[in-house]
Design a protein around this motif. Structure first.
Motif, PDB file in Angstrom:
ATOM      1  N   PRO A 102     -16.117   5.744   3.406  1.00 13.66           N
ATOM      2  CA  PRO A 102     -15.313   6.638   2.559  1.00 13.66           C
ATOM      3  C   PRO A 102     -16.161   7.234   1.439  1.00 13.66           C
ATOM      4  CG  PRO A 102     -14.871   4.368   1.979  1.00 13.66           C
ATOM      5  CD  PRO A 102     -15.801   4.336   3.171  1.00 13.66           C
ATOM      6  N   GLN A 103     -15.884   8.461   1.097  1.00 19.09           N
ATOM      7  CA  GLN A 103     -16.620   9.123   0.028  1.00 19.09           C
ATOM      8  C   GLN A 103     -15.784   9.082  -1.246  1.00 19.09           C
ATOM      9  OE1 GLN A 103     -19.878  10.161   0.777  1.00 19.09           O
ATOM     10  NE2 GLN A 103     -19.248   8.987   2.572  1.00 19.09           N
ATOM     11  N   GLY A 104     -16.370   8.594  -2.323  1.00 21.79           N
ATOM     12  CA  GLY A 104     -15.665   8.517  -3.600  1.00 21.79           C
ATOM     13  C   GLY A 104     -16.602   7.989  -4.667  1.00 21.79           C
ATOM     14  N   THR A 105     -16.047   7.831  -5.867  1.00 22.63           N
ATOM     15  CA  THR A 105     -16.839   7.278  -6.975  1.00 22.63           C
ATOM     16  C   THR A 105     -17.040   5.780  -6.751  1.00 22.63           C
ATOM     17  OG1 THR A 105     -14.913   6.691  -8.312  1.00 22.63           O
ATOM     18  CG2 THR A 105     -15.760   8.958  -8.558  1.00 22.63           C
ATOM     19  N   ASP A 106     -17.942   5.191  -7.508  1.00 23.91           N
ATOM     20  CA  ASP A 106     -18.162   3.745  -7.404  1.00 23.91           C
ATOM     21  C   ASP A 106     -16.871   2.988  -7.717  1.00 23.91           C
ATOM     22  OD1 ASP A 106     -20.790   4.143  -6.682  1.00 23.91           O
ATOM     23  OD2 ASP A 106     -21.602   3.707  -8.672  1.00 23.91           O
ATOM     24  N   PHE A 107     -16.131   3.436  -8.741  1.00 23.10           N
ATOM     25  CA  PHE A 107     -14.866   2.791  -9.102  1.00 23.10           C
ATOM     26  C   PHE A 107     -13.867   2.882  -7.944  1.00 23.10           C
ATOM     27  CE2 PHE A 107     -10.526   2.978 -10.794  1.00 23.10           C
ATOM     28  CZ  PHE A 107     -10.449   1.731 -11.393  1.00 23.10           C
ATOM     29  N   GLN A 108     -13.717   4.084  -7.368  1.00 22.60           N
ATOM     30  CA  GLN A 108     -12.788   4.245  -6.250  1.00 22.60           C
ATOM     31  C   GLN A 108     -13.171   3.323  -5.093  1.00 22.60           C
ATOM     32  OE1 GLN A 108     -13.285   8.483  -5.771  1.00 22.60           O
ATOM     33  NE2 GLN A 108     -11.319   8.935  -6.759  1.00 22.60           N
ATOM     34  N   LYS A 109     -14.448   3.233  -4.804  1.00 22.08           N
ATOM     35  CA  LYS A 109     -14.900   2.371  -3.702  1.00 22.08           C
ATOM     36  C   LYS A 109     -14.590   0.899  -3.982  1.00 22.08           C
ATOM     37  CE  LYS A 109     -18.459   5.512  -2.016  1.00 22.08           C
ATOM     38  NZ  LYS A 109     -19.906   5.737  -1.830  1.00 22.08           N
ATOM     39  N   ARG A 110     -14.698   0.475  -5.252  1.00 25.20           N
ATOM     40  CA  ARG A 110     -14.324  -0.902  -5.619  1.00 25.20           C
ATOM     41  C   ARG A 110     -12.838  -1.137  -5.357  1.00 25.20           C
ATOM     42  NH1 ARG A 110     -14.763  -1.928 -11.242  1.00 25.20           N
ATOM     43  NH2 ARG A 110     -13.750  -3.895 -10.770  1.00 25.20           N
ATOM     44  N   VAL A 111     -12.011  -0.162  -5.760  1.00 25.86           N
ATOM     45  CA  VAL A 111     -10.560  -0.274  -5.544  1.00 25.86           C
ATOM     46  C   VAL A 111     -10.264  -0.329  -4.044  1.00 25.86           C
ATOM     47  CG1 VAL A 111      -8.343   0.914  -5.826  1.00 25.86           C
ATOM     48  CG2 VAL A 111      -9.957   0.807  -7.746  1.00 25.86           C
ATOM     49  N   TRP A 112     -10.889   0.548  -3.277  1.00 25.33           N
ATOM     50  CA  TRP A 112     -10.644   0.574  -1.828  1.00 25.33           C
ATOM     51  C   TRP A 112     -11.125  -0.705  -1.161  1.00 25.33           C
ATOM     52  CZ3 TRP A 112     -13.185   6.058  -1.636  1.00 25.33           C
ATOM     53  CH2 TRP A 112     -12.335   6.983  -2.262  1.00 25.33           C
ATOM     54  N   ASP A 113     -12.262  -1.249  -1.624  1.00 15.45           N
ATOM     55  CA  ASP A 113     -12.745  -2.520  -1.072  1.00 15.45           C
ATOM     56  C   ASP A 113     -11.739  -3.644  -1.334  1.00 15.45           C
ATOM     57  OD1 ASP A 113     -15.086  -1.483  -0.010  1.00 15.45           O
ATOM     58  OD2 ASP A 113     -16.356  -2.153  -1.674  1.00 15.45           O
ATOM     59  N   GLU A 114     -11.133  -3.645  -2.523  1.00  9.98           N
ATOM     60  CA  GLU A 114     -10.145  -4.675  -2.850  1.00  9.98           C
ATOM     61  C   GLU A 114      -8.885  -4.509  -2.001  1.00  9.98           C
ATOM     62  OE1 GLU A 114      -8.551  -8.012  -4.044  1.00  9.98           O
ATOM     63  OE2 GLU A 114     -10.588  -7.460  -4.606  1.00  9.98           O
ATOM     64  N   LEU A 115      -8.528  -3.281  -1.662  1.00  7.11           N
ATOM     65  CA  LEU A 115      -7.372  -3.056  -0.793  1.00  7.11           C
ATOM     66  C   LEU A 115      -7.553  -3.746   0.561  1.00  7.11           C
ATOM     67  CD1 LEU A 115      -6.628   0.713  -1.469  1.00  7.11           C
ATOM     68  CD2 LEU A 115      -5.108  -1.201  -2.002  1.00  7.11           C
ATOM     69  N   LEU A 116      -8.783  -3.825   1.016  1.00  8.83           N
ATOM     70  CA  LEU A 116      -9.067  -4.467   2.306  1.00  8.83           C
ATOM     71  C   LEU A 116      -8.719  -5.955   2.299  1.00  8.83           C
ATOM     72  CD1 LEU A 116     -12.464  -2.716   3.108  1.00  8.83           C
ATOM     73  CD2 LEU A 116     -10.255  -2.313   4.244  1.00  8.83           C
ATOM     74  N   ASN A 117      -8.546  -6.540   1.112  1.00  8.99           N
ATOM     75  CA  ASN A 117      -8.187  -7.958   0.995  1.00  8.99           C
ATOM     76  C   ASN A 117      -6.679  -8.211   1.057  1.00  8.99           C
ATOM     77  OD1 ASN A 117     -10.884  -8.814   0.729  1.00  8.99           O
ATOM     78  ND2 ASN A 117     -10.864  -8.235  -1.427  1.00  8.99           N
ATOM     79  N   VAL A 118      -5.879  -7.164   1.084  1.00  4.15           N
ATOM     80  CA  VAL A 118      -4.426  -7.336   1.174  1.00  4.15           C
ATOM     81  C   VAL A 118      -4.087  -7.495   2.659  1.00  4.15           C
ATOM     82  CG1 VAL A 118      -2.152  -6.431   0.581  1.00  4.15           C
ATOM     83  CG2 VAL A 118      -4.121  -5.876  -0.867  1.00  4.15           C
ATOM     84  N   GLU A 119      -3.634  -8.679   3.018  1.00  2.00           N
ATOM     85  CA  GLU A 119      -3.417  -9.014   4.418  1.00  2.00           C
ATOM     86  C   GLU A 119      -2.262  -8.246   5.046  1.00  2.00           C
ATOM     87  OE1 GLU A 119      -3.054 -13.237   5.076  1.00  2.00           O
ATOM     88  OE2 GLU A 119      -4.530 -13.634   3.500  1.00  2.00           O
ATOM     89  N   TYR A 120      -2.364  -8.091   6.338  1.00  6.61           N
ATOM     90  CA  TYR A 120      -1.316  -7.506   7.177  1.00  6.61           C
ATOM     91  C   TYR A 120       0.000  -8.232   6.904  1.00  6.61           C
ATOM     92  CZ  TYR A 120       0.964  -6.037  11.562  1.00  6.61           C
ATOM     93  OH  TYR A 120       1.820  -5.518  12.495  1.00  6.61           O
ATOM     94  N   GLY A 121       1.059  -7.472   6.725  1.00  9.67           N
ATOM     95  CA  GLY A 121       2.374  -8.066   6.511  1.00  9.67           C
ATOM     96  C   GLY A 121       2.633  -8.528   5.085  1.00  9.67           C
ATOM     97  N   LYS A 122       1.653  -8.374   4.203  1.00  4.33           N
ATOM     98  CA  LYS A 122       1.801  -8.783   2.801  1.00  4.33           C
ATOM     99  C   LYS A 122       1.794  -7.539   1.917  1.00  4.33           C
ATOM    100  CE  LYS A 122       0.898 -13.273   3.611  1.00  4.33           C
ATOM    101  NZ  LYS A 122       1.970 -14.067   4.086  1.00  4.33           N
ATOM    102  N   THR A 123       2.311  -7.698   0.712  1.00 12.66           N
ATOM    103  CA  THR A 123       2.214  -6.631  -0.282  1.00 12.66           C
ATOM    104  C   THR A 123       1.634  -7.224  -1.553  1.00 12.66           C
ATOM    105  OG1 THR A 123       4.478  -7.002  -1.058  1.00 12.66           O
ATOM    106  CG2 THR A 123       4.167  -5.268   0.611  1.00 12.66           C
ATOM    107  N   ARG A 124       1.185  -6.333  -2.394  1.00 13.67           N
ATOM    108  CA  ARG A 124       0.650  -6.710  -3.696  1.00 13.67           C
ATOM    109  C   ARG A 124       1.120  -5.616  -4.656  1.00 13.67           C
ATOM    110  NH1 ARG A 124      -5.741  -7.405  -3.801  1.00 13.67           N
ATOM    111  NH2 ARG A 124      -5.285  -9.310  -2.654  1.00 13.67           N
ATOM    112  N   THR A 125       1.388  -5.983  -5.898  1.00 12.36           N
ATOM    113  CA  THR A 125       1.791  -4.965  -6.870  1.00 12.36           C
ATOM    114  C   THR A 125       0.543  -4.284  -7.437  1.00 12.36           C
ATOM    115  OG1 THR A 125       1.728  -6.419  -8.796  1.00 12.36           O
ATOM    116  CG2 THR A 125       3.823  -6.337  -7.547  1.00 12.36           C
TER     117      THR A 125
END
Length: 160
Positions: free
Chosen positions: A69-92
């Motif tokens: 994905p193309q984005g800023t370093d901050f955006q990439k950190r946020v997107w990397d953390e999204l990958l840790n939200v498991e299937y079938g789960k939600t996070r606020t």
């Protein structure tokens, strides 16, 4: 340098436009236009189309793709953390912000979520409001609801 290649894949909730190259998948976006699935899928995109197909059939819960994905370093950190939200789960959004280490950055985190270029695979649809509301989703709230229900069919019936 090779340029991005594109494929279209028809999903139950819109057409996915997939772009990428040898360096990985750079975007998966949903479009409302009815475009048939590409007859010829570029080599670098074939695995992505297959994994999305498995996801929509309910047989894939995790993606194993090279992402670029193309984005800023901050955006990439946020997107990397999204990958840790498991299937079938939600996070606020607040929980997401805490995971990133700065609760004051909630608006910036929400903004980065909204700019996520890789639909479903980087699962921004799993981030909800603190009160449980399905807030802000670039693909439309109805798609977010559909995706969350799709991922929760095994554990419970309708979530919302």
């Amino acid at each position: 340098m090779e340029s991005n290649q594109t494929a279209y894949y028809k999903t139950p909730i819109g057409t996915a436009k997939i772009t990428g190259d040898i360096n990985g998948i750079s975007s998966v976006t949903v479009i409302d236009d009815v475009i048939e699935t590409s007859i010829i899928i570029p080599e670098y995109l074939q695995e992505c189309v297959q994994q999305l197909d498995d996801y929509f059939k309910g047989i894939r819960k995790q993606f194993n793709l090279k992402l670029n994905p193309q984005g800023t370093d901050f955006q990439k950190r946020v997107w990397d953390e999204l990958l840790n939200v498991e299937y079938g789960k939600t996070r606020t959004y607040l929980e997401q912000t805490k995971k990133l280490g700065d609760v004051k950055a909630i608006r910036a985190v929400a903004s980065a979520n909204g700019k996520n270029p890789i639909w479903i695979i980087i699962p921004c649809h799993r981030i909800i409001g603190s009160n449980g509301d399905l807030t802000g989703y670039a693909g439309g709230i109805w798609r977010k609801k559909w995706l969350l229900e799709h991922e929760n069919t095994s554990t419970q019936q309708l979530l919302f």
